[in-house]
Design a protein around this motif. Structure first.
Motif, PDB file in Angstrom:
ATOM      1  N   ALA A  42       0.863  -1.186   0.000  1.00  0.00           N
ATOM      2  CA  ALA A  42       0.000   0.000   0.000  1.00  0.00           C
ATOM      3  C   ALA A  42       0.895   1.231   0.000  1.00  0.00           C
ATOM      4  O   ALA A  42       1.982   1.231   0.584  1.00  0.00           O
ATOM      5  N   GLU A  43       0.436   2.287  -0.668  1.00  0.00           N
ATOM      6  CA  GLU A  43       1.231   3.525  -0.701  1.00  0.00           C
ATOM      7  C   GLU A  43       0.998   4.378   0.536  1.00  0.00           C
ATOM      8  O   GLU A  43       1.797   5.251   0.856  1.00  0.00           O
ATOM      9  N   VAL A  44      -0.093   4.105   1.240  1.00  0.00           N
ATOM     10  CA  VAL A  44      -0.413   4.864   2.458  1.00  0.00           C
ATOM     11  C   VAL A  44      -0.875   3.892   3.541  1.00  0.00           C
ATOM     12  O   VAL A  44      -1.615   2.948   3.276  1.00  0.00           O
ATOM     13  N   GLY A  63       3.137   7.731   3.976  1.00  0.00           N
ATOM     14  CA  GLY A  63       2.575   8.070   2.673  1.00  0.00           C
ATOM     15  C   GLY A  63       1.871   9.407   2.632  1.00  0.00           C
ATOM     16  O   GLY A  63       1.903  10.099   1.605  1.00  0.00           O
ATOM     17  N   GLU A 110      -3.922  13.637   0.589  1.00  0.00           N
ATOM     18  CA  GLU A 110      -4.412  12.312   0.214  1.00  0.00           C
ATOM     19  C   GLU A 110      -5.281  12.328  -1.043  1.00  0.00           C
ATOM     20  O   GLU A 110      -5.820  11.295  -1.427  1.00  0.00           O
ATOM     21  N   TYR A 113      -5.014   9.604  -3.869  1.00  0.00           N
ATOM     22  CA  TYR A 113      -5.237   8.185  -3.598  1.00  0.00           C
ATOM     23  C   TYR A 113      -6.719   7.834  -3.775  1.00  0.00           C
ATOM     24  O   TYR A 113      -7.601   8.590  -3.360  1.00  0.00           O
ATOM     25  N   HIS A 114      -6.970   6.692  -4.417  1.00  0.00           N
ATOM     26  CA  HIS A 114      -8.349   6.280  -4.710  1.00  0.00           C
ATOM     27  C   HIS A 114      -8.784   5.069  -3.883  1.00  0.00           C
ATOM     28  O   HIS A 114      -9.789   5.136  -3.185  1.00  0.00           O
ATOM     29  N   PHE A 116      -9.234   2.542  -0.954  1.00  0.00           N
ATOM     30  CA  PHE A 116      -9.273   2.865   0.479  1.00  0.00           C
ATOM     31  C   PHE A 116      -9.798   1.652   1.247  1.00  0.00           C
ATOM     32  O   PHE A 116     -10.833   1.083   0.908  1.00  0.00           O
ATOM     33  N   GLN A 134      -4.206   2.925   1.801  1.00  0.00           N
ATOM     34  CA  GLN A 134      -4.706   3.530   0.561  1.00  0.00           C
ATOM     35  C   GLN A 134      -3.730   3.262  -0.593  1.00  0.00           C
ATOM     36  O   GLN A 134      -2.527   3.070  -0.377  1.00  0.00           O
ATOM     37  N   ASN A 135      -4.286   3.260  -1.815  1.00  0.00           N
ATOM     38  CA  ASN A 135      -3.473   3.133  -3.032  1.00  0.00           C
ATOM     39  C   ASN A 135      -3.980   4.105  -4.092  1.00  0.00           C
ATOM     40  O   ASN A 135      -5.152   4.485  -4.088  1.00  0.00           O
ATOM     41  N   ARG A 136      -3.084   4.466  -5.022  1.00  0.00           N
ATOM     42  CA  ARG A 136      -3.494   5.381  -6.096  1.00  0.00           C
ATOM     43  C   ARG A 136      -4.427   4.693  -7.083  1.00  0.00           C
ATOM     44  O   ARG A 136      -5.377   5.293  -7.558  1.00  0.00           O
ATOM     45  N   THR A 137      -4.121   3.435  -7.382  1.00  0.00           N
ATOM     46  CA  THR A 137      -4.959   2.727  -8.370  1.00  0.00           C
ATOM     47  C   THR A 137      -6.319   2.400  -7.757  1.00  0.00           C
ATOM     48  O   THR A 137      -6.441   2.226  -6.537  1.00  0.00           O
TER      49      THR A 137
END
Length: 756
Positions: A42-44, A63, A110, A113-114, A116, A134-137
């Motif tokens: 995860a990026e966050v 993140g 944030e 980021y999409h 969740f 959370q992740n961007r994708t």
């Protein structure tokens, strides 16, 4: 399946290492969120902790903007994080910004980021915070990832609960676990207690969270579940629960939960994700409680307590423990907090260390409350949620006067109650000074103030209270706190101890009054009664089971050798019952005489007037007995058709009202007319204003709890009885639709400076 379990297991192993490292709390949190993000790709990863002011504060992040830590915050219910905390349910979203609850915090950065995933940080069903990845994708997180994050959140919950994070909070922004909470229930016994929480069934603390061998843990779980199921089956097959509807329903619910495959599957999943069997039970129990606590269906919420009890039983099986002996390590100012408990369980606690009792359930007439009242302990009952919100050692105030409790009270509130306790102590000193003064009105009329009792713990209060004697000794309490029927020798010893403690003062023993709400666990009524208060109880039961009555009468006669013995028959409905009871008593007198036992110097038999049918045969009753005692609790219940255990009706009808006082005056007048002594025993006698009403309608002997004698005597010594009788002559025959007579009595007392 084994491949998806690698992530959570590796993560838990890493968390275990982090928990053992000597790190500062913030450093530990920062490392935890970093490792979670790395493990879950995860990026966050962010942790929000719930503060006492119902605000969720960002405590750590990997993140998001690091400068937002301890600054970014959301109210409970605000945004996605606030929604998770309020509902105690996870949110798994592929595009968080499309959710209607999404709230943008610009300081966190944030917006890019999409995906969740947020889960509540739960302990014992309480939400302590929220853990988010959370992740961007745009993606939906897998089920095993949700499970991994929930398991991790449980570990963080223990960090919050143990106080590790308290050092990070700022003044005025303490964590929710230390938040002051107040509850309002029902007053079961007056008084104020300040002290610390002792949970009657303390929450089992699971310290070993991480497993080394999943298969071994599942084997342990299966073994303990098997033992648990067998114990439940044994209880269901025992004769003493076979016909007991309510107990059987609870046990059937236990059996249903214990055999529920969904529950067992969730336990096994938690173990495969790296938890021990004990930690798995704790996690699943907490998840279940968090979901069910928001349900509005009262039946389903009641079942939650069954589930809690079952999970605690399973934890004890796994940990090889019996119920903890909390009495051994009791603090000196213990406030016992329980869902419910029996009278015998309360007596296991040392009286000198108890300052109060809090019950989530129960009624003012339940056995444990009667015992607590006899011990002089303030009691607040029907305090829903008290157990789950309390931790052992929490500061707590019990306000028995208002039926309220204050958990973790603020300093000013604690100071106010401490002053209230000091004031009550000073007032008790004044009452103690009245002990040796004669119990007479201002114009010289004698009124006997007697005390109610029922156990050995009551006896020292006879001297301390200055009571003129024991007007009601409830012999059934000895039966209620025992595991089996007390043997004749044990009964005789108790009755002899009571008479010796009385030192020549009169004692009225009520014969065993069981049935109705006084159920003995070892004596079952095979017939389920729709109205137990009107059913097979008291004298009705003992005349049908004369062996019970004969054993008790023989013990009383032997204990009272060389003294006066006063016996009172409860729940008399017709005079024929008195005649039948007298036959049994005379038979026992003849038996003991035959074997040259030392008999009482005098034997007086009385009846308790609590059934309205006796109101229509008062003169006959007065001639049939040596004395009468009015049971005001039941008499009021039956006259007014009010279930005294029904909280919706508890304050609806006033016993200090014209209709009921007219009934009581008829009884007092009949006693005077027939020269038969009449005493009133019950709650009415224990409050100064209602005691004043009783004296005004003609009672010259009243019996109450020992703690009530001081306040009633203070009122009595200032009472101008002649004026009070004139007051009743003017008001008792007036229409009952005018000003309530209680208000008129209060004004009467205020005008004459009578302390109430």
């Amino acid at each position: 399946m084994r491949e998806t379990a690698v992530g959570p297991r590796v993560l838990l192993k890493r968390l275990r290492e982090l928990m053992q490292e000597p790190l500062e709390p913030q450093d530990r949190l920062d490392r935890i969120v970093r490792d979670i993000a790395s493990n879950m790709v995860a990026e966050v990863c962010s942790l929000y902790v719930l503060r006492a002011d119902s605000v969720l504060e960002l405590y750590a992040t990997e993140g998001l903007n690091k400068n937002a830590v301890h600054l970014a915050q959301l109210r409970l219910g605000q945004g996605l994080v606030g929604t998770i905390a309020a509902s105690a349910r996870p949110l798994n979203l592929s595009n968080a910004q499309e959710h209607p609850a999404f709230a943008y915090l610009p300081e966190t950065g944030e917006e890019i980021y999409h995906a969740f995933l947020g889960v509540p940080v739960l302990r014992a069903g309480r939400t302590l915070g929220v853990l988010v990845v959370q992740n961007r994708t745009k993606r939906v997180y897998r089920e095993d990832e949700v499970e991994a994050l929930e398991t991790t959140a449980m570990v963080i919950a223990e960090m919050v609960a143990t106080g590790d994070l308290a050092r990070l909070s700022r003044p005025g922004m303490e964590l929710d676990l230390s938040r002051p909470v107040s509850f309002t229930g029902v007053s079961f016994n007056e008084g104020v207690g300040l002290g610390h929480v002792v949970l009657h069934e303390p929450r089992i603390v699971v310290t070993n969270l991480f497993n080394e061998d999943s298969e071994e843990e599942i084997r342990r779980l299966e073994e303990s579940l098997g033992s648990l199921r067998l114990s439940i089956d044994d209880m269901l097959e025992r004769r003493d629960v076979a016909f007991e509807g309510e107990h059987r329903e609870v046990l059937e619910a236990y059996r249903m939960f214990a055999n529920d495959r969904g529950w067992v599957r969730r336990l096994e999943e938690a173990i495969r994700n790296g938890l021990t069997a004990e930690a798995a039970v704790e996690k699943v129990q907490s998840d279940m409680r968090a979901r069910m606590i928001h349900m509005t269906d009262p039946y389903l919420r009641e079942r939650m307590s069954d589930f809690d009890d079952l999970a605690n039983r399973l934890l004890r099986q796994l940990m090889g423990r019996g119920p903890e002996d909390v009495a051994a390590s009791l603090p000196k100012d213990a406030i016992i907090v329980a869902r419910s408990m029996g009278a015998a369980e309360l007596l296991d606690y040392p009286r000198d260390k108890m300052r109060g009792l809090v019950l989530e359930e129960g009624a003012a007439t339940s056995h444990v409350v009667i015992v607590a009242r006899a011990m002089g302990i303030p009691v607040a009952g029907q305090v829903k949620g008290a157990v789950s919100m309390s931790e052992n050692g929490d500061a707590i105030i019990v306000d028995g006067d208002e039926g309220a409790i204050h958990l973790r009270p603020q300093q000013d509130l604690e100071a106010a109650y401490a002053e209230k306790v000091r004031f009550r102590a000073r007032r008790q000193e004044l009452y103690r000074e009245l002990r040796k003064k004669p119990s007479v009105t201002r114009d010289g009329v004698q009124v006997d103030l007697l005390m109610n009792a029922g156990l050995a713990v009551d006896l020292p209060q006879l001297v301390e209270s200055g009571a003129a004697g024991i007007g009601l000794f409830r012999t059934e309490l000895q039966f209620m706190v025992a595991a089996t029927f007390p043997r004749a020798e044990a009964q005789e010893k108790l009755y002899r101890d009571v008479l010796e403690a009385a030192r020549g003062k009169p004692v009225t023993f009520r014969t065993i009054d069981i049935g109705g709400d006084k159920v003995l666990p070892y004596f079952k009524n095979a017939t389920q009664e729709e109205n137990p208060a009107l059913g097979w109880r008291a004298i009705r039961l003992t005349l049908d089971r004369p062996g019970l009555l004969r054993t008790q009468i023989r013990a009383l006669l032997k204990a009272a050798g060389g003294r006066e013995l006063k016996l009172m028959l409860p729940m008399v409905t017709e005079l024929g019952e008195i005649a039948q009871a007298r036959e049994i008593i005379e038979r026992e007198v003849r038996h003991l005489s035959r074997f040259a036992h030392h008999l009482p110097t005098s034997l007086k038999v009385g009846a308790m007037l609590e059934v309205p049918s006796l109101l229509f045969q008062l003169d006959e009753l007065m001639k049939a007995v040596d004395f009468v005692s009015v049971g005001s609790n039941d008499l009021f219940q039956f006259v007014m058709a009010v279930d005294r255990g029904n909280t919706q009706l508890a304050d609806r009808f006033d016993p200090v009202s014209i209709p009921f006082l007219r009934v009581l005056k008829q009884i007092a007048d009949a006693g005077h007319r027939n020269d038969t002594p009449v005493t009133l025993c019950g709650e009415l006698a224990g409050k100064p204003i209602s005691a004043m009403a009783l004296i005004g309608v003609g009672f010259r002997s009243i019996s109450m709890s020992p703690a009530a004698i001081g306040p009633v005597k203070a009122m009595l010594t200032e009472l101008p009885l002649e004026e009070l009788e004139a007051f009743f002559a003017d008001n008792l025959n007036q229409p009952a639709t005018g000003m309530p007579i209680r208000a008129l009595l209060q004004a009467f007392a205020d005008d004459r400076g009578i302390p109430l």
